[in-house]
Design an enzyme around this catalytic site. Structure first.
Site, PDB file in Angstrom:
ATOM      1  N   LYS A 115       2.676  75.220   9.237  1.00 25.27           N
ATOM      2  CA  LYS A 115       1.980  73.948   9.433  1.00 25.27           C
ATOM      3  C   LYS A 115       2.759  73.063  10.398  1.00 25.27           C
ATOM      4  CE  LYS A 115       4.037  71.134   5.746  1.00 25.27           C
ATOM      5  NZ  LYS A 115       5.102  72.014   5.259  1.00 25.27           N
TER       6      LYS A 115
ATOM      7  N   GLU B 225      18.629  40.962 -11.794  1.00 18.14           N
ATOM      8  CA  GLU B 225      19.849  41.762 -11.740  1.00 18.14           C
ATOM      9  C   GLU B 225      19.955  42.652 -12.975  1.00 18.14           C
ATOM     10  OE1 GLU B 225      23.136  39.148 -11.259  1.00 18.14           O
ATOM     11  OE2 GLU B 225      22.587  38.565  -9.200  1.00 18.14           O
TER      12      GLU B 225
ATOM     13  N   ASP C 298       7.192  75.216  -4.547  1.00 18.97           N
ATOM     14  CA  ASP C 298       7.929  74.228  -3.765  1.00 18.97           C
ATOM     15  C   ASP C 298       8.906  73.520  -4.684  1.00 18.97           C
ATOM     16  OD1 ASP C 298       8.693  72.851  -1.515  1.00 18.97           O
ATOM     17  OD2 ASP C 298       6.680  72.111  -1.044  1.00 18.97           O
TER      18      ASP C 298
ATOM     19  N   ARG D 178      15.736  63.964   0.751  1.00 18.60           N
ATOM     20  CA  ARG D 178      15.062  64.410   1.969  1.00 18.60           C
ATOM     21  C   ARG D 178      15.651  63.781   3.231  1.00 18.60           C
ATOM     22  NH1 ARG D 178       8.939  63.647  -0.045  1.00 18.60           N
ATOM     23  NH2 ARG D 178       9.966  62.060  -1.338  1.00 18.60           N
TER      24      ARG D 178
ATOM     25  N   THR E 160      -0.126  68.033   1.510  1.00 18.55           N
ATOM     26  CA  THR E 160       0.217  69.366   2.011  1.00 18.55           C
ATOM     27  C   THR E 160      -0.282  70.443   1.061  1.00 18.55           C
ATOM     28  OG1 THR E 160       2.189  68.575   3.166  1.00 18.55           O
ATOM     29  CG2 THR E 160       2.128  70.906   2.579  1.00 18.55           C
TER      30      THR E 160
ATOM     31  N   ASP F 144      16.908  36.876 -13.304  1.00 18.08           N
ATOM     32  CA  ASP F 144      16.756  36.919 -11.847  1.00 18.08           C
ATOM     33  C   ASP F 144      16.559  38.333 -11.317  1.00 18.08           C
ATOM     34  OD1 ASP F 144      19.252  37.922 -12.263  1.00 18.08           O
ATOM     35  OD2 ASP F 144      20.296  36.603 -10.854  1.00 18.08           O
TER      36      ASP F 144
END
Length: 315
Positions: free
Chosen positions: A194, A39, A220, A96, A228, A37
């Site tokens: 930006k 799980e 980053d 985030r 971006t 199922d």
């Protein structure tokens, strides 16, 4: 000293295997799967009583499944009388969502996940380059946040860069970019200002700094859709940049990332192996992966031996 044992969920088995090899141990025996199922099914197939256990599991996409898999593994090991359980989360999902924006009626989901892990029996967390360092304070257990960016820095130092400049893709990344610039021959730094009209969509507004005739290094903590990043690279090339390299710890690469990176003017994208790459990304000639297995193995060894983690990063 308690016996060290290393277990892996299904999110990042390749990195887990690399770490085990670095530690000269085998991954623990466990069956982690699904019932009919859907799980999550977990069974620990070896004795862990009193052991110092580390579970390696990034909470990347499918994020909710991987979080629940980690939680169920922790409960299984706790009920099997493991002495101490450390969750090794190379990429911490939901990072985030770490604040309320202008009193909007939204959750602070990073705190929810931290509370969840703290409450079900995790004794310690080891993670890499959290999106926001204050997330460490969301946990009720010790958190070691190691710096994958130093592995990226080693790669930068091996390049034959000509008149390099480190570029932050936004104002929020200035501290990270400044730290890299200082270690990279104390080079100059530029900032891309930006505006982001909505999630995963950004518009380049202005470049603060002179990038003409220079090798630009965009840094980053993660790359998501790459929108971006690609627009930043275009803006840098329009301003006269010779080459553009992008470095990021976490290769989220969601949505249109394969198309964006394939069509971008970025000379090379370098990421770490905190998240497994899709086949579409792996086929791109301008994407390269560095492993964090050595750094994480050393951090795990130090935690198990009650040694300093911060000493790994003292220069």
């Amino acid at each position: 000293m308690p016996d060290m044992k290393l277990f892996s969920g299904n999110s990042i088995p390749k990195l887990a295997k690399f770490i085990a090899n670095r530690l000269y141990i085998n991954l623990g025996k466990a069956s982690v799967g699904r019932f009919s199922d859907g799980e999550i099914s977990v069974q620990i197939n070896e004795n862990v009583r009193g052991s110092d256990v580390f579970i390696i599991q990034s909470t990347c996409s499918p994020t909710n499944d991987n979080i629940m898999e980690l939680v169920v593994m922790v409960d299984s090991l706790r009920r099997a009388s493991a002495g101490r359980i450390t969750a090794v989360i190379p990429y911490f999902g939901y990072a985030r969502q770490d604040r309320r924006v202008r009193s909007a009626r939204v959750p602070i989901t990073a705190k929810v996940v931290a509370d969840f892990l703290s409450s079900i029996g995790v004794d310690r967390v080891l993670t890499v380059d959290l999106h926001a360092e204050q997330i460490q304070g969301f946990f009720d257990v010790p958190v070691d946040n190691v710096f994958g960016s130093l592995i990226l820095l080693e790669d930068m130092l091996q390049r034959e860069l000509k008149n390099p400049i480190v570029v932050s893709p936004d104002i929020g990344g200035v501290v990270r970019a400044r730290a890299i610039a200082k270690l990279l021959y104390d080079t100059d730094m530029a900032i891309i200002d930006k505006r982001r009209p909505r999630a995963n969509v950004s518009q380049i507004m202005n470049i603060i700094g002179d990038v003409a005739n220079r090798d630009c290094i965009l840094v980053d903590d993660m790359i998501d859709t790459g929108g971006t990043l690609c627009k930043a690279a275009e803006a840098l090339k329009e301003r006269g940049a010779k080459r553009v390299f992008a470095y990021a710890t976490h290769p989220v690469f969601s949505g249109d990332a394969p198309k964006n990176l394939k069509n971008s003017v970025i000379d090379e994208v370098v990421v770490c192996d905190t998240i497994p790459l899709s086949e579409n990304i792996e086929l791109l000639p301008n994407v390269r992966t560095l492993t964090l297995s050595g750094m994480l193995a050393e951090a795990i060894r130090r935690i198990s031996n009650e040694e300093s983690i911060s000493a790994m990063f003292e220069h």
